[in-house]
Design a protein around this motif. Structure first.
Motif, PDB file in Angstrom:
ATOM      1  N   LEU A 121       0.717  -1.033  -0.152  1.00 32.97           N
ATOM      2  CA  LEU A 121      -0.112  -0.058   0.145  1.00 32.97           C
ATOM      3  C   LEU A 121       0.782   1.325   0.461  1.00 32.97           C
ATOM      4  CD1 LEU A 121      -2.582   1.293   0.015  1.00 32.97           C
ATOM      5  CD2 LEU A 121      -2.786   1.244   3.407  1.00 32.97           C
ATOM      6  N   LEU A 122       1.753   1.353   0.898  1.00 29.87           N
ATOM      7  CA  LEU A 122       2.857   2.400   0.962  1.00 29.87           C
ATOM      8  C   LEU A 122       3.352   2.566  -0.261  1.00 29.87           C
ATOM      9  CD1 LEU A 122       3.803   2.491   4.356  1.00 29.87           C
ATOM     10  CD2 LEU A 122       2.846   4.746   3.766  1.00 29.87           C
ATOM     11  N   LEU A 123       4.093   2.160  -1.266  1.00 35.38           N
ATOM     12  CA  LEU A 123       4.862   1.771  -2.629  1.00 35.38           C
ATOM     13  C   LEU A 123       3.505   2.205  -3.820  1.00 35.38           C
ATOM     14  CD1 LEU A 123       7.198  -1.584  -2.226  1.00 35.38           C
ATOM     15  CD2 LEU A 123       7.786   0.443  -2.019  1.00 35.38           C
ATOM     16  N   ALA A 124       2.533   1.929  -3.403  1.00 33.95           N
ATOM     17  CA  ALA A 124       1.403   2.077  -4.425  1.00 33.95           C
ATOM     18  C   ALA A 124       0.755   3.472  -4.641  1.00 33.95           C
ATOM     19  CB  ALA A 124       0.276   0.710  -4.066  1.00 33.95           C
ATOM     20  N   ARG A 125       0.878   3.595  -3.434  1.00 37.17           N
ATOM     21  CA  ARG A 125       0.579   5.338  -3.456  1.00 37.17           C
ATOM     22  C   ARG A 125       1.019   6.553  -3.067  1.00 37.17           C
ATOM     23  NH1 ARG A 125      -2.838   5.707   2.210  1.00 37.17           N
ATOM     24  NH2 ARG A 125      -4.973   5.007   1.258  1.00 37.17           N
ATOM     25  N   ASP A 134       3.636  10.466  -0.117  1.00 34.35           N
ATOM     26  CA  ASP A 134       3.544   9.814  -0.419  1.00 34.35           C
ATOM     27  C   ASP A 134       4.625   8.835  -1.371  1.00 34.35           C
ATOM     28  OD1 ASP A 134       1.089   8.741   0.849  1.00 34.35           O
ATOM     29  OD2 ASP A 134      -0.342   9.922  -0.629  1.00 34.35           O
ATOM     30  N   PHE A 135       5.231   9.842  -2.318  1.00 34.28           N
ATOM     31  CA  PHE A 135       6.423   8.770  -2.731  1.00 34.28           C
ATOM     32  C   PHE A 135       7.874   9.310  -1.851  1.00 34.28           C
ATOM     33  CE2 PHE A 135      10.477  10.161  -4.771  1.00 34.28           C
ATOM     34  CZ  PHE A 135      10.424   9.578  -5.901  1.00 34.28           C
ATOM     35  N   ILE A 136       7.706   9.982  -0.708  1.00 32.55           N
ATOM     36  CA  ILE A 136       9.046  10.174   0.167  1.00 32.55           C
ATOM     37  C   ILE A 136       9.000   8.408   1.223  1.00 32.55           C
ATOM     38  CG2 ILE A 136       9.694  11.020   2.676  1.00 32.55           C
ATOM     39  CD1 ILE A 136       9.327  13.776   0.822  1.00 32.55           C
ATOM     40  N   PHE A 137       7.557   8.241   1.837  1.00 34.13           N
ATOM     41  CA  PHE A 137       7.265   7.178   2.259  1.00 34.13           C
ATOM     42  C   PHE A 137       7.573   6.074   1.426  1.00 34.13           C
ATOM     43  CE2 PHE A 137       3.787   9.105   5.990  1.00 34.13           C
ATOM     44  CZ  PHE A 137       4.795   9.424   6.112  1.00 34.13           C
ATOM     45  N   ALA A 138       7.364   6.282  -0.075  1.00 30.03           N
ATOM     46  CA  ALA A 138       7.654   4.898  -0.849  1.00 30.03           C
ATOM     47  C   ALA A 138       9.024   4.518  -1.137  1.00 30.03           C
ATOM     48  CB  ALA A 138       6.971   4.904  -1.596  1.00 30.03           C
ATOM     49  N   ALA A 139       9.969   6.000  -0.962  1.00 31.10           N
ATOM     50  CA  ALA A 139      11.144   5.620  -1.237  1.00 31.10           C
ATOM     51  C   ALA A 139      12.063   4.847   0.124  1.00 31.10           C
ATOM     52  CB  ALA A 139      11.657   6.695  -1.354  1.00 31.10           C
ATOM     53  N   VAL A 140      11.048   5.514   1.175  1.00 29.66           N
ATOM     54  CA  VAL A 140      11.291   4.722   2.115  1.00 29.66           C
ATOM     55  C   VAL A 140      11.718   3.467   2.305  1.00 29.66           C
ATOM     56  CG1 VAL A 140      11.102   4.903   4.797  1.00 29.66           C
ATOM     57  CG2 VAL A 140      11.969   7.279   3.469  1.00 29.66           C
ATOM     58  N   VAL A 141      10.326   3.583   2.170  1.00 26.24           N
ATOM     59  CA  VAL A 141       9.661   2.025   2.570  1.00 26.24           C
ATOM     60  C   VAL A 141      10.290   0.248   1.317  1.00 26.24           C
ATOM     61  CG1 VAL A 141       7.891   0.037   1.737  1.00 26.24           C
ATOM     62  CG2 VAL A 141       7.536   2.839   3.442  1.00 26.24           C
ATOM     63  N   PHE A 142      10.569   1.238  -0.044  1.00 23.52           N
ATOM     64  CA  PHE A 142      11.668   0.193  -0.887  1.00 23.52           C
ATOM     65  C   PHE A 142      13.411  -0.005  -0.357  1.00 23.52           C
ATOM     66  CE2 PHE A 142      13.559  -0.100  -4.846  1.00 23.52           C
ATOM     67  CZ  PHE A 142      13.119  -1.201  -5.300  1.00 23.52           C
ATOM     68  N   ILE A 143      13.311   1.200   0.005  1.00 22.70           N
ATOM     69  CA  ILE A 143      14.867   1.084   0.228  1.00 22.70           C
ATOM     70  C   ILE A 143      15.321   0.412   1.828  1.00 22.70           C
ATOM     71  CG2 ILE A 143      16.764   2.398   1.318  1.00 22.70           C
ATOM     72  CD1 ILE A 143      15.612   5.287  -0.285  1.00 22.70           C
ATOM     73  N   TYR A 144      14.535   0.631   2.512  1.00 18.66           N
ATOM     74  CA  TYR A 144      14.276  -0.220   3.511  1.00 18.66           C
ATOM     75  C   TYR A 144      13.975  -1.793   3.903  1.00 18.66           C
ATOM     76  CZ  TYR A 144      17.000   3.797   5.928  1.00 18.66           C
ATOM     77  OH  TYR A 144      17.828   5.005   6.151  1.00 18.66           O
TER      78      TYR A 144
END
Length: 188
Positions: A121-125, A134-144
């Motif tokens: 969900l965080l990535l798709a948002r 939402d882009f920042i959250f997706a980047a953080v989630v993807f990196i970590y």
């Protein structure tokens, strides 16, 4: 601002407390609660759709799920408590139903389906909401947490890759169902 933070910390604290209490009860009863997990394609297993995310095979299982669940939850809850609750309910129910329908015959327990749902969900948002946050959250989630995708590959004994895949599908589905619709302006 204090009330905003307090509310979110309180919700995450309650979530942690509930998971720990359930694991205490499960440990004391010799893991008897795990019988309430999802047993695919059985009437008994239907109750597991609601119960499975709250049950863990042991303390190690719980403590491997809890930190990432709390971090992903904190990211989502930072924007909206209501949306976090709605998305969590959707992810738990939809992923649980997918596991019940498609998974191999075994008792499926643990919060990992919920975790994969929040992750997806965080990535798709980043694509469905198109906001900077939402882009920042997706980047953080993807990196970590990009490495958790390996959990969707079958083969590790005792791991429900089906729950991982189902959770990711549920999170992606929720993102698509709740995406911002482009505004259509009519010129009179």
């Amino acid at each position: 601002m204090k009330a905003w933070i307090k509310q979110r910390v309180w919700i995450l604290s309650i979530l942690t407390t509930v998971l720990i209490i359930i694991q205490c009860i499960n440990s004391v009863t010799g893991d008897a609660l795990n019988n309430f997990g999802i047993l695919p394609r059985t009437t008994r297993g239907l109750v597991g759709i609601l119960c499975a995310p709250w049950l863990h095979s042991n303390w190690e299982h719980l403590f491997s799920n809890l930190p990432i669940l709390l971090i992903l939850s904190a990211l989502l809850i930072s924007q909206s408590v209501r949306d976090y609750i709605k998305s969590s309910i959707f992810i738990i129910l939809f992923s649980g139903l997918l596991v019940w329908i498609f998974a191999r015959t075994a008792i499926h327990i643990g919060a990992s389906g919920w975790i994969f749902g929040l992750w997806a969900l965080l990535l798709a948002r980043a694509f469905t909401q198109r906001s900077l946050l939402d882009f920042i959250f997706a980047a953080v989630v993807f990196i970590y947490y990009g490495g958790i995708t390996s959990g969707m590959i079958p083969g590790t004994p005792g791991i429900s890759f089906e729950a991982h895949i189902a959770g990711a599908i549920a999170g992606l589905s929720y993102a698509l169902l709740t995406r911002k619709k482009p505004r259509i302006e009519l010129n009179p």
